[in-house]
Scaffold this motif. Sequence first.
Motif, mmCIF file in Angstrom:
data_model
loop_
_atom_site.group_PDB
_atom_site.id
_atom_site.type_symbol
_atom_site.label_atom_id
_atom_site.label_comp_id
_atom_site.label_asym_id
_atom_site.label_seq_id
_atom_site.Cartn_x
_atom_site.Cartn_y
_atom_site.Cartn_z
ATOM 1 N N ARG A 78 0.788 -1.442 -0.176
ATOM 2 C CA ARG A 78 0.176 -0.097 0.045
ATOM 3 C C ARG A 78 0.796 0.770 0.020
ATOM 4 O O ARG A 78 0.309 2.573 0.175
ATOM 5 N N THR A 79 2.363 1.285 -0.137
ATOM 6 C CA THR A 79 3.162 2.471 0.121
ATOM 7 C C THR A 79 3.906 2.768 -1.379
ATOM 8 O O THR A 79 4.596 2.326 -1.962
ATOM 9 N N PRO A 80 3.073 4.060 -1.312
ATOM 10 C CA PRO A 80 3.808 4.358 -2.608
ATOM 11 C C PRO A 80 5.511 4.705 -2.340
ATOM 12 O O PRO A 80 5.530 5.083 -2.279
ATOM 13 N N VAL A 81 5.538 4.177 -3.551
ATOM 14 C CA VAL A 81 7.756 4.136 -3.791
ATOM 15 C C VAL A 81 7.545 4.459 -5.465
ATOM 16 O O VAL A 81 8.801 4.784 -5.516
ATOM 17 N N GLY A 82 6.630 4.864 -6.175
ATOM 18 C CA GLY A 82 7.242 5.867 -7.101
ATOM 19 C C GLY A 82 5.931 6.514 -7.449
ATOM 20 O O GLY A 82 5.150 6.304 -7.426
ATOM 21 N N GLU A 83 6.848 7.912 -8.327
ATOM 22 C CA GLU A 83 5.949 8.494 -9.357
ATOM 23 C C GLU A 83 5.891 8.856 -10.399
ATOM 24 O O GLU A 83 7.137 9.131 -10.509
ATOM 25 N N LEU A 84 4.791 9.013 -11.141
ATOM 26 C CA LEU A 84 5.330 9.779 -12.806
ATOM 27 C C LEU A 84 3.768 11.259 -12.841
ATOM 28 O O LEU A 84 2.350 10.850 -12.460
ATOM 29 N N THR A 85 4.380 12.368 -12.744
ATOM 30 C CA THR A 85 3.641 13.452 -13.398
ATOM 31 C C THR A 85 3.700 13.320 -14.584
ATOM 32 O O THR A 85 4.348 13.535 -15.800
ATOM 33 N N LEU A 86 2.248 14.070 -14.775
ATOM 34 C CA LEU A 86 2.240 14.864 -16.573
ATOM 35 C C LEU A 86 1.291 16.108 -15.482
ATOM 36 O O LEU A 86 0.460 16.469 -15.006
ATOM 37 N N ASN A 87 2.236 17.494 -16.929
ATOM 38 C CA ASN A 87 1.733 18.388 -16.634
ATOM 39 C C ASN A 87 1.257 19.454 -18.230
ATOM 40 O O ASN A 87 2.784 18.767 -19.119
ATOM 41 N N GLY A 88 0.605 19.072 -18.556
ATOM 42 C CA GLY A 88 -0.507 20.220 -19.759
ATOM 43 C C GLY A 88 0.214 21.432 -19.643
ATOM 44 O O GLY A 88 1.048 21.760 -18.619
ATOM 45 N N ARG A 95 -1.618 23.337 -25.511
ATOM 46 C CA ARG A 95 -2.011 21.933 -25.075
ATOM 47 C C ARG A 95 -2.018 21.124 -25.277
ATOM 48 O O ARG A 95 -2.877 19.972 -24.512
ATOM 49 N N HIS A 96 -1.178 20.895 -26.534
ATOM 50 C CA HIS A 96 -1.382 19.386 -27.125
ATOM 51 C C HIS A 96 -0.587 18.748 -26.786
ATOM 52 O O HIS A 96 -0.115 17.621 -27.078
ATOM 53 N N ARG A 97 -0.075 18.982 -25.473
ATOM 54 C CA ARG A 97 1.365 18.428 -25.268
ATOM 55 C C ARG A 97 1.867 18.168 -23.783
ATOM 56 O O ARG A 97 1.280 19.463 -23.323
ATOM 57 N N GLY A 98 2.022 17.498 -23.244
ATOM 58 C CA GLY A 98 2.321 17.209 -22.092
ATOM 59 C C GLY A 98 3.399 16.781 -21.331
ATOM 60 O O GLY A 98 4.454 16.020 -22.310
ATOM 61 N N THR A 99 4.331 17.432 -20.250
ATOM 62 C CA THR A 99 5.260 16.696 -19.808
ATOM 63 C C THR A 99 5.875 15.732 -19.019
ATOM 64 O O THR A 99 5.003 16.145 -17.994
ATOM 65 N N ILE A 100 6.394 14.640 -18.985
ATOM 66 C CA ILE A 100 6.424 13.840 -17.531
ATOM 67 C C ILE A 100 8.003 13.800 -17.151
ATOM 68 O O ILE A 100 9.081 15.041 -17.004
#
Length: 182
Positions: A78-88, A95-100
């Motif tokens: 149940r523990t978060p050990v990694g993350e991934l984000t997407l930013n428009g 706005r047709h692009r996202g940054t990871i």
Amino acid sequence: MGYSVRTIASDEIEAFLRLAIDIRLQSGLRGSPIYAPFSSDEPPRGPSPERIGELRERLAVPTSEGNWFRGFFLVHGRTPVGELTLNGGRLHSERHRGTIGMGLLEGHRGKGLGEQLLSTGIAWAHADPNVEWLDLGVFGGNDRALRLYTRLGFVETGRVVDRFRVDGRKITDIQMSLRLRG
Ligand SMILES: CC(C)(COP(=O)(O)OP(=O)(O)OC[C@H]1O[C@@H](n2cnc3c(N)ncnc32)[C@H](O)[C@@H]1OP(=O)(O)O)[C@@H](O)C(=O)NCCC(=O)NCCS
């Protein structure tokens, strides 16, 4: 205990920011490459209520509008050990692009879990008709990250030499993009 990937909910933004800080603090340590643009004399500030509020609001922004935010946790048990984000993209015109951005805590790297997390993020973007490109930046010397991104289809679009100076070391920033459609 197994691993899984799930979306970051609105009431988990603070936990996400704390995890991102923990991952940042491991940059350049114990044989890890430098992957965060901060020197060791720049301690991170804890998640502010303003930052938490901002990300919560952006979680609810539709991808048709730009400046949206989405995130995924890699969880162990149940523990978060990694993350991934997407930013428009912030501007209307991008706005047709996202940054990871992404990262795993040290003990969970090198097992193929980054690939699991990134392929989930890419699949999410593929399923959203408003996101046509994914972009990211990776530091020269972060070979594992570079291999992962290349394996999943990202292509280098340019590099900025001496983009950052971290603890006196000159860091090259490599930009990569993945075309999803269009
Ligand atoms: C970069 C990062 C996200 C990559 O995630 P990872 O899980 O370590 O990497 P991968 O998913 O590519 O797997 C790593 C290796 O495990 C191997 N592997 C082991 N078991 C595997 C399995 N069951 N399935 C798939 N691959 C497996 C892969 O072959 C891969 O080998 P390679 O590195 O020689 O290509 C992670 O190492 C990390 O968080 N690093 C610190 C933060 C960071 O650099 N973030 C990116 C900033 S741009």
